[in-house]
Motif scaffolding. Structure first.
Motif, PDB file in Angstrom:
ATOM      1  N   ASP A  92       0.797  -1.221   0.000  1.00 10.15           N
ATOM      2  CA  ASP A  92       0.000   0.000   0.000  1.00 10.15           C
ATOM      3  C   ASP A  92       0.837   1.281   0.000  1.00 10.15           C
ATOM      4  O   ASP A  92       0.287   2.376  -0.060  1.00 10.15           O
ATOM      5  N   LEU A  93       2.167   1.143   0.095  1.00 10.50           N
ATOM      6  CA  LEU A  93       3.053   2.292  -0.027  1.00 10.50           C
ATOM      7  C   LEU A  93       3.842   2.170  -1.317  1.00 10.50           C
ATOM      8  O   LEU A  93       4.146   1.066  -1.771  1.00 10.50           O
ATOM      9  N   ARG A  94       4.180   3.292  -1.883  1.00 12.04           N
ATOM     10  CA  ARG A  94       4.979   3.290  -3.107  1.00 12.04           C
ATOM     11  C   ARG A  94       6.284   2.539  -2.876  1.00 12.04           C
ATOM     12  O   ARG A  94       6.956   2.733  -1.874  1.00 12.04           O
ATOM     13  N   ALA A  95       6.641   1.708  -3.824  1.00 11.24           N
ATOM     14  CA  ALA A  95       7.855   0.901  -3.706  1.00 11.24           C
ATOM     15  C   ALA A  95       9.124   1.733  -3.889  1.00 11.24           C
ATOM     16  O   ALA A  95      10.191   1.334  -3.441  1.00 11.24           O
ATOM     17  N   ASP A  96       8.999   2.895  -4.545  1.00  9.84           N
ATOM     18  CA  ASP A  96      10.195   3.699  -4.820  1.00  9.84           C
ATOM     19  C   ASP A  96      10.539   4.676  -3.690  1.00  9.84           C
ATOM     20  O   ASP A  96      11.477   5.452  -3.802  1.00  9.84           O
ATOM     21  N   VAL A  97       9.786   4.619  -2.583  1.00  6.78           N
ATOM     22  CA  VAL A  97      10.090   5.457  -1.418  1.00  6.78           C
ATOM     23  C   VAL A  97      10.522   4.532  -0.285  1.00  6.78           C
ATOM     24  O   VAL A  97       9.739   3.693   0.161  1.00  6.78           O
ATOM     25  N   GLU A  98      11.775   4.681   0.130  1.00  7.06           N
ATOM     26  CA  GLU A  98      12.326   3.833   1.189  1.00  7.06           C
ATOM     27  C   GLU A  98      11.586   4.112   2.491  1.00  7.06           C
ATOM     28  O   GLU A  98      11.344   5.272   2.839  1.00  7.06           O
ATOM     29  N   VAL A  99      11.197   3.059   3.223  1.00  8.93           N
ATOM     30  CA  VAL A  99      10.339   3.175   4.397  1.00  8.93           C
ATOM     31  C   VAL A  99      10.983   4.036   5.486  1.00  8.93           C
ATOM     32  O   VAL A  99      10.315   4.875   6.091  1.00  8.93           O
ATOM     33  N   ARG A 100      12.255   3.850   5.731  1.00  7.22           N
ATOM     34  CA  ARG A 100      12.914   4.633   6.789  1.00  7.22           C
ATOM     35  C   ARG A 100      12.900   6.128   6.451  1.00  7.22           C
ATOM     36  O   ARG A 100      12.650   6.967   7.314  1.00  7.22           O
ATOM     37  N   LEU A 101      13.159   6.447   5.210  1.00  2.00           N
ATOM     38  CA  LEU A 101      13.114   7.850   4.780  1.00  2.00           C
ATOM     39  C   LEU A 101      11.690   8.390   4.874  1.00  2.00           C
ATOM     40  O   LEU A 101      11.467   9.506   5.345  1.00  2.00           O
ATOM     41  N   ALA A 102      10.724   7.601   4.449  1.00  2.00           N
ATOM     42  CA  ALA A 102       9.322   8.026   4.530  1.00  2.00           C
ATOM     43  C   ALA A 102       8.926   8.300   5.974  1.00  2.00           C
ATOM     44  O   ALA A 102       8.216   9.276   6.258  1.00  2.00           O
ATOM     45  N   THR A 103       9.398   7.470   6.892  1.00  6.30           N
ATOM     46  CA  THR A 103       9.105   7.661   8.316  1.00  6.30           C
ATOM     47  C   THR A 103       9.643   9.006   8.795  1.00  6.30           C
ATOM     48  O   THR A 103       8.942   9.773   9.447  1.00  6.30           O
ATOM     49  N   ALA A 148      -0.708  11.476  -0.438  1.00  5.97           N
ATOM     50  CA  ALA A 148      -0.689  11.532  -1.907  1.00  5.97           C
ATOM     51  C   ALA A 148       0.669  11.061  -2.416  1.00  5.97           C
ATOM     52  O   ALA A 148       0.770  10.460  -3.485  1.00  5.97           O
ATOM     53  N   GLY A 149       1.698  11.309  -1.642  1.00  7.26           N
ATOM     54  CA  GLY A 149       3.042  10.899  -2.027  1.00  7.26           C
ATOM     55  C   GLY A 149       3.417   9.506  -1.547  1.00  7.26           C
ATOM     56  O   GLY A 149       4.313   8.887  -2.112  1.00  7.26           O
ATOM     57  N   LEU A 150       2.760   8.994  -0.534  1.00  4.33           N
ATOM     58  CA  LEU A 150       3.124   7.699   0.035  1.00  4.33           C
ATOM     59  C   LEU A 150       2.301   6.527  -0.494  1.00  4.33           C
ATOM     60  O   LEU A 150       2.808   5.429  -0.674  1.00  4.33           O
ATOM     61  N   ARG A 151       1.018   6.759  -0.721  1.00  2.00           N
ATOM     62  CA  ARG A 151       0.144   5.647  -1.105  1.00  2.00           C
ATOM     63  C   ARG A 151       0.489   5.119  -2.489  1.00  2.00           C
ATOM     64  O   ARG A 151       0.778   5.868  -3.416  1.00  2.00           O
ATOM     65  N   ALA A 152       0.419   3.807  -2.589  1.00  7.81           N
ATOM     66  CA  ALA A 152       0.566   3.150  -3.891  1.00  7.81           C
ATOM     67  C   ALA A 152      -0.834   3.054  -4.478  1.00  7.81           C
ATOM     68  O   ALA A 152      -1.735   2.514  -3.860  1.00  7.81           O
ATOM     69  N   TYR A 153      -1.012   3.628  -5.653  1.00  2.00           N
ATOM     70  CA  TYR A 153      -2.327   3.576  -6.294  1.00  2.00           C
ATOM     71  C   TYR A 153      -2.281   2.532  -7.395  1.00  2.00           C
ATOM     72  O   TYR A 153      -1.395   2.537  -8.234  1.00  2.00           O
TER      73      TYR A 153
END
Length: 197
Positions: A143-154, A191-196
């Motif tokens: 459900d999160l974009r694969a191109d955004v690293e989770v630690r950075l997103a956090t 809008a930037g995190l969700r994988a659509y």
């Protein structure tokens, strides 16, 4: 800062004054003399309520932390898909930050110089870790974009939420409501995190 002299102080009203002074002067830069002047009462009157300024700091920080951790136990934070729970926690965290602004501001400014500050920083890390786990679960669910690293997103998500304490000033008038700020944070972040699909 000068406040009107009061005949009686409750622990709650004394705490509110202490938080205001801590936020203005910094905890390290605040003496009991500063607190007594701001409250308009003697230092001995303050000691009638608390052992000292570190107890006031712990009480203030506990108030902020208790409110934040309570969010994680609400049904919206515990039920449903991780992405929806994360969005719920983000919204509620913004709302708590705005409703408890002076207390959360103080929490975010502690630097680990006292036992109370080190305790607060550890509790903050626990809260951050629980929210980061929701991000990881949302990523694992796809459900999160694969191109955004989770630690950075956090870090970016917390940075956006926590920045509210630096600019939100309801006393200046015309300020956005907590719903408007929460809506903007949700719209911008998700809008930037969700994988659509």
């Amino acid at each position: 800062m000068t406040m009107a002299k009061r005949d009686t102080y409750t622990p709650e009203s004394l705490l509110a004054v202490a938080v205001q002074v801590f936020n203005e002067r910094g905890y390290d830069g605040t003496s009991m003399e500063h607190l007594s002047k701001a409250a308009g009462i003697s230092k001995s009157s303050i000691y009638h309520h608390v052992k000292g300024k570190e107890e006031l700091l712990r009480l203030a920080i506990s108030r902020a932390l208790d409110e934040l951790f309570a969010v994680l136990r609400e049904p919206g934070a515990e039920e449903g898909r991780a992405i929806d729970r994360l969005e719920y926690v983000t919204r509620r965290t913004v709302e708590v930050l705005m409703s408890e602004l002076p207390y959360v501001t103080l929490l975010l400014r502690v630097r680990g110089n006292t036992d109370t500050e080190r305790w607060a920083m550890e509790r903050r890390r626990e809260f951050d870790h629980e929210v980061a786990e929701l991000l990881k679960r949302a990523a694992a669910d796809g459900d999160l974009r694969a191109d955004v690293e989770v630690r950075l997103a956090t870090r970016l998500l917390f940075g956006m939420i926590n920045s509210v304490v630096e600019w939100y000033r309801p006393e200046r008038g015309g300020a956005a409501t907590s719903d408007e700020v929460a809506d903007a944070v949700i719209a911008t972040a998700f809008a930037g995190l969700r994988a659509y699909r």
